[in-house]
Design a protein around this motif. Sequence first.
Motif, PDB file in Angstrom:
ATOM      1  N   GLU A  47       0.830  -1.211   0.000  1.00  9.65           N
ATOM      2  CA  GLU A  47       0.000   0.000   0.000  1.00  9.65           C
ATOM      3  C   GLU A  47       0.866   1.263   0.000  1.00  9.65           C
ATOM      4  O   GLU A  47       1.772   1.414   0.824  1.00  9.65           O
ATOM      5  CB  GLU A  47      -0.896  -0.008   1.246  1.00  9.65           C
ATOM      6  CG  GLU A  47      -1.771   1.224   1.393  1.00  9.65           C
ATOM      7  CD  GLU A  47      -2.527   1.226   2.707  1.00  9.65           C
ATOM      8  OE1 GLU A  47      -3.257   2.194   2.956  1.00  9.65           O
ATOM      9  OE2 GLU A  47      -2.379   0.264   3.495  1.00  9.65           O
ATOM     10  N   GLY A  48       0.603   2.139  -0.947  1.00  4.69           N
ATOM     11  CA  GLY A  48       1.293   3.425  -0.997  1.00  4.69           C
ATOM     12  C   GLY A  48       2.670   3.400  -1.609  1.00  4.69           C
ATOM     13  O   GLY A  48       3.352   4.427  -1.663  1.00  4.69           O
ATOM     14  N   SER A  49       3.115   2.221  -2.084  1.00  9.50           N
ATOM     15  CA  SER A  49       4.468   2.130  -2.625  1.00  9.50           C
ATOM     16  C   SER A  49       4.572   2.862  -3.961  1.00  9.50           C
ATOM     17  O   SER A  49       3.716   2.725  -4.831  1.00  9.50           O
ATOM     18  CB  SER A  49       4.856   0.656  -2.829  1.00  9.50           C
ATOM     19  OG  SER A  49       6.065   0.556  -3.551  1.00  9.50           O
ATOM     20  N   GLU A  50       5.657   3.635  -4.109  1.00  3.63           N
ATOM     21  CA  GLU A  50       5.924   4.320  -5.368  1.00  3.63           C
ATOM     22  C   GLU A  50       7.283   3.915  -5.934  1.00  3.63           C
ATOM     23  O   GLU A  50       7.765   4.495  -6.889  1.00  3.63           O
ATOM     24  CB  GLU A  50       5.875   5.835  -5.164  1.00  3.63           C
ATOM     25  CG  GLU A  50       4.486   6.335  -4.745  1.00  3.63           C
ATOM     26  CD  GLU A  50       4.453   7.838  -4.562  1.00  3.63           C
ATOM     27  OE1 GLU A  50       5.534   8.460  -4.727  1.00  3.63           O
ATOM     28  OE2 GLU A  50       3.386   8.389  -4.270  1.00  3.63           O
ATOM     29  N   ASN A  51       7.913   2.923  -5.308  1.00  3.14           N
ATOM     30  CA  ASN A  51       9.230   2.494  -5.749  1.00  3.14           C
ATOM     31  C   ASN A  51       9.125   1.766  -7.089  1.00  3.14           C
ATOM     32  O   ASN A  51       8.344   0.835  -7.244  1.00  3.14           O
ATOM     33  CB  ASN A  51       9.856   1.570  -4.698  1.00  3.14           C
ATOM     34  CG  ASN A  51      11.260   1.109  -5.089  1.00  3.14           C
ATOM     35  OD1 ASN A  51      11.425   0.373  -6.042  1.00  3.14           O
ATOM     36  ND2 ASN A  51      12.240   1.547  -4.330  1.00  3.14           N
ATOM     37  N   ILE A  52       9.889   2.201  -8.054  1.00  4.89           N
ATOM     38  CA  ILE A  52       9.938   1.529  -9.355  1.00  4.89           C
ATOM     39  C   ILE A  52      11.377   1.085  -9.591  1.00  4.89           C
ATOM     40  O   ILE A  52      12.279   1.913  -9.746  1.00  4.89           O
ATOM     41  CB  ILE A  52       9.479   2.453 -10.492  1.00  4.89           C
ATOM     42  CG1 ILE A  52       8.024   2.895 -10.264  1.00  4.89           C
ATOM     43  CG2 ILE A  52       9.599   1.742 -11.838  1.00  4.89           C
ATOM     44  CD1 ILE A  52       7.517   3.881 -11.290  1.00  4.89           C
ATOM     45  N   SER A  53      11.595  -0.221  -9.600  1.00  3.51           N
ATOM     46  CA  SER A  53      12.946  -0.758  -9.748  1.00  3.51           C
ATOM     47  C   SER A  53      13.285  -1.008 -11.208  1.00  3.51           C
ATOM     48  O   SER A  53      12.428  -1.416 -11.995  1.00  3.51           O
ATOM     49  CB  SER A  53      13.079  -2.071  -8.962  1.00  3.51           C
ATOM     50  OG  SER A  53      13.008  -1.848  -7.579  1.00  3.51           O
ATOM     51  N   ILE A 247       9.493  -6.592  -0.193  1.00  6.85           N
ATOM     52  CA  ILE A 247       8.665  -5.672   0.595  1.00  6.85           C
ATOM     53  C   ILE A 247       9.492  -4.450   0.992  1.00  6.85           C
ATOM     54  O   ILE A 247       9.042  -3.302   0.861  1.00  6.85           O
ATOM     55  CB  ILE A 247       8.092  -6.369   1.841  1.00  6.85           C
ATOM     56  CG1 ILE A 247       7.104  -7.465   1.427  1.00  6.85           C
ATOM     57  CG2 ILE A 247       7.400  -5.360   2.757  1.00  6.85           C
ATOM     58  CD1 ILE A 247       6.706  -8.392   2.560  1.00  6.85           C
ATOM     59  N   LYS A 248      10.708  -4.693   1.474  1.00  8.12           N
ATOM     60  CA  LYS A 248      11.569  -3.566   1.852  1.00  8.12           C
ATOM     61  C   LYS A 248      11.886  -2.702   0.639  1.00  8.12           C
ATOM     62  O   LYS A 248      11.948  -1.464   0.738  1.00  8.12           O
ATOM     63  CB  LYS A 248      12.864  -4.064   2.494  1.00  8.12           C
ATOM     64  CG  LYS A 248      13.696  -2.929   3.103  1.00  8.12           C
ATOM     65  CD  LYS A 248      14.898  -3.441   3.835  1.00  8.12           C
ATOM     66  CE  LYS A 248      15.583  -2.313   4.599  1.00  8.12           C
ATOM     67  NZ  LYS A 248      15.902  -1.127   3.803  1.00  8.12           N
ATOM     68  N   ASN A 249      12.076  -3.322  -0.500  1.00 12.15           N
ATOM     69  CA  ASN A 249      12.367  -2.560  -1.716  1.00 12.15           C
ATOM     70  C   ASN A 249      11.223  -1.607  -2.051  1.00 12.15           C
ATOM     71  O   ASN A 249      11.447  -0.450  -2.417  1.00 12.15           O
ATOM     72  CB  ASN A 249      12.609  -3.525  -2.884  1.00 12.15           C
ATOM     73  CG  ASN A 249      13.183  -2.821  -4.102  1.00 12.15           C
ATOM     74  OD1 ASN A 249      13.937  -1.864  -3.981  1.00 12.15           O
ATOM     75  ND2 ASN A 249      12.826  -3.300  -5.282  1.00 12.15           N
ATOM     76  N   GLN A 250       9.995  -2.099  -1.909  1.00 14.99           N
ATOM     77  CA  GLN A 250       8.845  -1.256  -2.227  1.00 14.99           C
ATOM     78  C   GLN A 250       8.614  -0.162  -1.183  1.00 14.99           C
ATOM     79  O   GLN A 250       7.908   0.809  -1.451  1.00 14.99           O
ATOM     80  CB  GLN A 250       7.601  -2.122  -2.382  1.00 14.99           C
ATOM     81  CG  GLN A 250       7.651  -3.050  -3.588  1.00 14.99           C
ATOM     82  CD  GLN A 250       6.316  -3.690  -3.910  1.00 14.99           C
ATOM     83  OE1 GLN A 250       5.259  -3.117  -3.655  1.00 14.99           O
ATOM     84  NE2 GLN A 250       6.361  -4.886  -4.489  1.00 14.99           N
ATOM     85  N   LEU A 251       9.204  -0.326  -0.013  1.00 14.91           N
ATOM     86  CA  LEU A 251       9.053   0.666   1.046  1.00 14.91           C
ATOM     87  C   LEU A 251      10.258   1.602   1.147  1.00 14.91           C
ATOM     88  O   LEU A 251      10.324   2.444   2.035  1.00 14.91           O
ATOM     89  CB  LEU A 251       8.845  -0.036   2.392  1.00 14.91           C
ATOM     90  CG  LEU A 251       7.500  -0.769   2.562  1.00 14.91           C
ATOM     91  CD1 LEU A 251       7.522  -1.645   3.802  1.00 14.91           C
ATOM     92  CD2 LEU A 251       6.357   0.235   2.638  1.00 14.91           C
ATOM     93  N   THR A 252      11.212   1.436   0.242  1.00 17.40           N
ATOM     94  CA  THR A 252      12.444   2.229   0.263  1.00 17.40           C
ATOM     95  C   THR A 252      12.441   3.191  -0.913  1.00 17.40           C
ATOM     96  O   THR A 252      11.942   2.876  -1.991  1.00 17.40           O
ATOM     97  CB  THR A 252      13.675   1.287   0.172  1.00 17.40           C
ATOM     98  OG1 THR A 252      13.615   0.335   1.234  1.00 17.40           O
ATOM     99  CG2 THR A 252      14.969   2.068   0.278  1.00 17.40           C
ATOM    100  N   ASP A 253      13.015   4.382  -0.716  1.00 12.53           N
ATOM    101  CA  ASP A 253      12.969   5.407  -1.764  1.00 12.53           C
ATOM    102  C   ASP A 253      14.099   5.280  -2.787  1.00 12.53           C
ATOM    103  O   ASP A 253      14.355   6.188  -3.565  1.00 12.53           O
ATOM    104  CB  ASP A 253      12.969   6.813  -1.153  1.00 12.53           C
ATOM    105  CG  ASP A 253      14.188   7.075  -0.293  1.00 12.53           C
ATOM    106  OD1 ASP A 253      15.091   6.196  -0.246  1.00 12.53           O
ATOM    107  OD2 ASP A 253      14.261   8.144   0.334  1.00 12.53           O
TER     108      ASP A 253
END
Length: 337
Positions: A47-53, A247-253
């Motif tokens: 939820e709320g993730s804006e991380n694009i790898s 999960i950590k990746n999606q929560l990291t900027d």
Amino acid sequence: MKKIIKGFVVFIVILAFALVTMFMISTDYYLVRPGSIEPLSELIVVEGSENISDGEFYLTTVNQTRANALVWLYGYFNPYVELVEREDVLPEDMEVDDYREMMNQYMEDSKNMSKVIALKRIGYDIEVKSDGIKVMEVPETSPANGILQEGDLITKVDGEEIPIAEEMVEKVKDRQIGDTVNLLFEREGEIYEKDIKTVESPNSPGSAALEIFVKTSGWTPVFPIDIEIDSGDIGGPSAGLMFALEIKNQLTDYDLTAGKKIAGTGTINMDEEVGSVGGVRHKMVAAESEGVRYFFAPKANEWIAHYVEEFYDDFDAVIVEDLDDALDFLEELREKK
């Protein structure tokens, strides 16, 4: 000419009959081979993730098929697959449906544990409680046979509250074979305390086990944000490390993957330790065939991981004992980028 044709027809009929017969004859073996690799960015939604790898984390699987006589013959002569006895895949006396249920429960525990670990890593305080660890089955070969019973609820291991079944399994694994483990458990409202000696795990040579089958009872963690993990029909706890990383990746900027394709396997516990798993050889082969560059493997599976990587160029096994090892390696990749 007619005799030759007739003989050929007879041969084909006999061959067809033999193949059909072999197809119908079951064996006590499973054929184990490389499975799939699954991009975790497509399976996990935070939820709320804006991380694009630019890169990708992958979980890996093995394919296990009950071998009839025909499949057994194929596996026997094929060096790229493995024939494994049923007792090394399924616990003795456990039905396939019960085994699937246990693996599905381990998967649910793994999902919840990875969520807790990733959220704690970014500063959330998550309370972890359960009713205890429920005993599902006690095989006759188990040192706990005659001590524990199906339905018993284990509440403490060596005096410590262990809320998650996989945590208990990993804690026992860390003991020496022959060590004594103290269990506090509840049965029909009565509390019991017993010491049980560990034996060598039949599924993980060199590791200690009580050779019982357990599941977490009543664990319902409350998370501050919604995290959905679609694991489909994949079971077991071996994706824990990779779930936590995604999960950590999606929560990291920033991009933890550093733009690389990274697969891996390994259980993870509340102390963020990465535990051994089966099928590492096949999982690595599956990952390499899809162009993965790096593969996280548990320290306990180090020898097979290094053995496999020697067969390939541009494919590296990264050995990890805990989550910090994986994160440190990823940081090194970012610094080199």
